[in-house]
Design a protein around this motif. Structure first.
Motif: not given
Length: 383
Positions: A166-179
């Motif tokens: 789990i990486a914490f990076d970027g703004q709240s409420c956004c999730c990167v799940n594909k590279a």
């Protein structure tokens, strides 16, 4: 699994401490490859707060192992220390009303502070992981030409022991799940050059580089997935009255589809060979190579995403938005390890010198980080 009320109330008392930590950390310069100052600060801060096992590895990652035994499976929580700015002097910081301004203050410094504050709580309350070891990592080399150096090192050192990331990076409420994978190159052209008047007609490196760029921009991107390309920098030449002997550019293409990335590689090299066939000396150096997602277990990936979505709804009152992106998660996802990248702040101007965060977004972001991490621990008490 929700945070208990006493933990939520305890986190409320940490707001001013996190803000002061952010103000200090944000000013420490940390261009990719030169993160020593921030790494040393984070390690020392952890030591002062009881995490005597925290250390800096050869890639300038700050690593805190918790409950790690010789062969136990591992879950990694990471936030990157580097910023896109080349400054080696302290970065300028100011507060205006409800905003905190500083280059890199959000991406990714705010997330680092949420990670550190959670680590402090775990250590000071002697929490024990449920059925795995935990690695808290403030990693290096996420931005630009850092080429994910830090997370590559983590996966090199711990190989197939890592079961989730789990990486914490970027703004709240956004999730990167594909590279989104990418290839990045330095392309250099060399010609004979000469005096602009007496040697007129000699090959000009800048002219050929310009022609190459035009050719690259004629490429039609594949339809599968989303694919892009870009020339980011151009340099060369000596003076206005000199036929340029040398010119170079930085070029990238990226895609969230592995097949499309391969097609772009073929098209790029076809352009390079076209100019070499003209007798032009073209030197190509790979300066970045980020992989796309590989084969990840769908059930485990869904469970991880649902955990993040539930925590987002609890602490932000909004739905989690899923997207593709280029993050530290590229490495685990390419290896088949379930991984997501989620944020801990809200703000604007990322990757610009006018970047700022909304101060009141830090507290719910910190609660989100606590929620995501403490779900892997046995005890949930507040001291």
């Amino acid at each position: 699994m929700e945070l208990t009320q006493n933990i939520l109330e305890y986190i409320d008392t940490l707001a001013s401490e996190q803000l002061e930590l952010l103000k200090t950390l944000a000013q420490i310069p940390a261009p990719s490859g030169k993160e020593e100052g921030r790494a040393e600060f984070c390690r020392d801060w952890l030591h002062k707060n009881g995490a005597s096992d925290a250390y800096i590895d050869e890639a300038l990652n700050v690593i805190l192992p918790i409950g790690v035994t010789e062969n136990c499976p591992l879950v990694v929580f990471a936030a990157h220390s580097d910023v896109v700015f080349p400054d080696t002097a302290p970065l300028p910081l100011r507060m205006e009303e409800d905003k905190l301004f500083c280059p890199g203050v959000g991406d990714d410094t705010a997330c680092v502070t949420a990670l550190l504050m959670t680590a402090k709580y775990i250590i000071q309350n002697a929490l024990t992981p449920k059925d795995c070891g935990i690695l808290i990592v403030v990693d290096s080399g996420e931005e630009g030409l850092g080429n994910l150096k830090g997370i590559r090192q983590v996966f090199s050192d711990y190989a197939d022991r890592i079961r989730e990331f789990i990486a914490f990076d970027g703004q709240s409420c956004c999730c990167v799940n594909k590279a989104v994978g990418s290839k990045r190159y330095r392309v250099e052209i060399d010609t004979e050059g000469g005096h602009s008047y007496s040697a007129f007609g000699n090959k000009n490196a800048i002219a050929y580089l310009a022609a190459m760029i035009a050719k690259l921009y004629e490429i039609q991107v594949p339809k599968q997935g989303k694919t892009t390309y870009n020339v980011g920098t151009v340099s060369g030449g000596t003076s206005v009255n000199t036929i340029a002997q040398n010119a170079e550019m930085l070029y990238e293409y990226r895609s969230d589809d592995r097949g499309s990335l391969g097609i772009m590689e073929e098209k790029f090299w076809a352009v390079i060979e076209t100019f070499r066939d003209m007798g032009i000396r073209v030197n190509v150096t790979t300066v970045g190579d980020r992989p796309c997602s590989g084969d990840v277990d769908a059930g485990r990936m869904t469970a991880l995403q649902e955990r993040a979505a539930e925590a987002t709804l609890r602490h932000h009152g909004r739905e989690l938005q899923f997207t593709s992106g280029s993050t530290d998660c590229n490495i685990p996802l390419s290896l088949g390890v379930p991984a997501i990248c989620v944020g801990c702040y809200e703000g604007k101007g990322s990757h610009t010198r006018e970047e700022y965060i909304y101060i009141d977004s830090l507290l719910p972001g910190m609660k989100f980080a606590f929620d995501m991490i403490l779900g892997y621990f046995e005890q949930r008490k507040a001291r």
